[in-house]
Design an enzyme around this catalytic site. Sequence first.
Site, PDB file in Angstrom:
ATOM      1  N   SER A 178       0.839  -1.187   0.000  1.00 47.23           N
ATOM      2  CA  SER A 178       0.000   0.000   0.000  1.00 47.23           C
ATOM      3  C   SER A 178       0.881   1.246   0.000  1.00 47.23           C
ATOM      4  O   SER A 178       1.842   1.329   0.764  1.00 47.23           O
ATOM      5  CB  SER A 178      -0.871  -0.036   1.257  1.00 47.23           C
ATOM      6  OG  SER A 178      -1.688   1.090   1.297  1.00 47.23           O
ATOM      7  N   CYS A 214      -8.323   0.285  11.675  1.00 47.74           N
ATOM      8  CA  CYS A 214      -9.617  -0.133  11.141  1.00 47.74           C
ATOM      9  C   CYS A 214     -10.613  -0.454  12.250  1.00 47.74           C
ATOM     10  O   CYS A 214     -11.801  -0.438  12.027  1.00 47.74           O
ATOM     11  CB  CYS A 214      -9.440  -1.346  10.248  1.00 47.74           C
ATOM     12  SG  CYS A 214      -8.201  -1.069   9.010  1.00 47.74           S
TER      13      CYS A 214
HETATM   14  N1  PLP Z   1      -2.495  -5.113   5.432  1.00 49.08           N
HETATM   15  C1  PLP Z   1      -1.966  -4.547   6.508  1.00 49.08           C
HETATM   16  C2  PLP Z   1      -0.941  -5.304   7.297  1.00 49.08           C
HETATM   17  C3  PLP Z   1      -2.337  -3.258   6.891  1.00 49.08           C
HETATM   18  O1  PLP Z   1      -1.795  -2.681   7.987  1.00 49.08           O
HETATM   19  C4  PLP Z   1      -3.321  -2.572   6.123  1.00 49.08           C
HETATM   20  C5  PLP Z   1      -3.798  -1.240   6.548  1.00 49.08           C
HETATM   21  O2  PLP Z   1      -3.809  -0.888   7.702  1.00 49.08           O
HETATM   22  C6  PLP Z   1      -3.836  -3.201   4.993  1.00 49.08           C
HETATM   23  C7  PLP Z   1      -3.415  -4.482   4.680  1.00 49.08           C
HETATM   24  C8  PLP Z   1      -4.855  -2.494   4.120  1.00 49.08           C
HETATM   25  O3  PLP Z   1      -4.222  -1.443   3.423  1.00 49.08           O
HETATM   26  P1  PLP Z   1      -5.021  -0.263   2.670  1.00 49.08           P
HETATM   27  O4  PLP Z   1      -5.261   0.795   3.681  1.00 49.08           O
HETATM   28  O5  PLP Z   1      -4.090   0.174   1.577  1.00 49.08           O
HETATM   29  O6  PLP Z   1      -6.263  -0.850   2.107  1.00 49.08           O
END
Ligand code: PLP
Length: 374
Positions: free
Chosen positions: A192, A315
């Site tokens: 990301s 989240c």
């Molecule tokens: N994977 C991990 C380990 C993350 O920390 C996050 C976001 O907090 C994501 C996936 C999802 O990323 P994005 O915000 O780009 O959707």
Amino acid sequence: MIYLDNNATTSLDPQVWKAIEEIYCGPPLNPSSIHQFGQKAKGYLQSSLNQIAKYFQVSPGELILTSGATEAINLLIQGFSQKGHIVCSSLEHPAALQALTKMEAGGRAVTYLSPHPFKGAITLSQIEEAVREDTRLLIFMAANNETGVKTSIEDIADFALRRNLFLIVDGVAALGKDEWKMHPGISGMCFSSHKIHGPQGVGLCIVRNHYPLSPQIVGGAQQKGRRGGTENVAGVVGFAKALSLIDSQAISRMNQLRNQFEERICQCLPDVLIHGKEEPRVCNVSNIAFLGIEGESLLIQLDLAGVLASHGSACTSGGLLPSRVLLQMGLPKEMAQASLRFSISRFTTEVEIGQAAEIIINSVINLRKLYHGK
Ligand code: PLP
């Protein structure tokens, strides 16, 4: 404000902004258009993809651009077009776990592995035990976003190669925080941009080893039909620039700052526990239990005092629930509830770290007095 929530999102690097500003201020750009603006867009897109591919040491054809890592991991998991048992860690990001729940609803068998008590990652021997005759796919994160604890991806990738298994790795929390190489045993990875000082709304999958993938977003011929939708040209240019700004000196400096921060807190406060401290960790995360107080109350106190941290992952931080990851690590509920995550970036300064530590120490002392009268 002292921003210690960089695992939620990071500030845009001014150099990244410079790279994308001219695109936002320039002509309308759609790489699918035939006219000269379209050709210009295609040029931006192709050169950014080349830079990104070079960074990861893969070919541009192995990249699929997405709106972020959530979409990328959904594509890798839900687009996995083969039958068979899946083994993954229960510490994965909800994006992976919820995609897996959908797979289960569709009849796919999934084994979720939890770490040994107080450990922050799954071991290879746990995986070896869980793999069955019909196992096809393994899913593990390179580093946990809440504790920073690293998974031994090299060993797991060697195992995947030996056993002819597909392996998906969530690389989000490790990118820019750890030195690593694209192992040939990894079939798919997701990243990301906004976690590395790039723009939000951009992510990518690396898809290798003839990983059997069916598209999830259809309706356009973009990206060879593997992900429909007009590409985010400025976003991709920004992501490529952000990757080019990752440097190993920043990694060792962040490691030093994080250690200084933890030392100061442990020196001044009794009854604190740093999760995963004895494990290999990436350089920017410190997840600390301040026993005897509510993490939520501390978070609010710190916010008022100008220190921004997080309780659980970004989240889930809207709720009062203790971190799911810490509970999976076997922590008692009160200890998980008493924990906060501090995550730094290459822009965090020594002065900020020193000030934040003092504010945290005073806030914890005050809250403990309030709760327990001492
Ligand atoms: N994977 C991990 C380990 C993350 O920390 C996050 C976001 O907090 C994501 C996936 C999802 O990323 P994005 O915000 O780009 O959707």
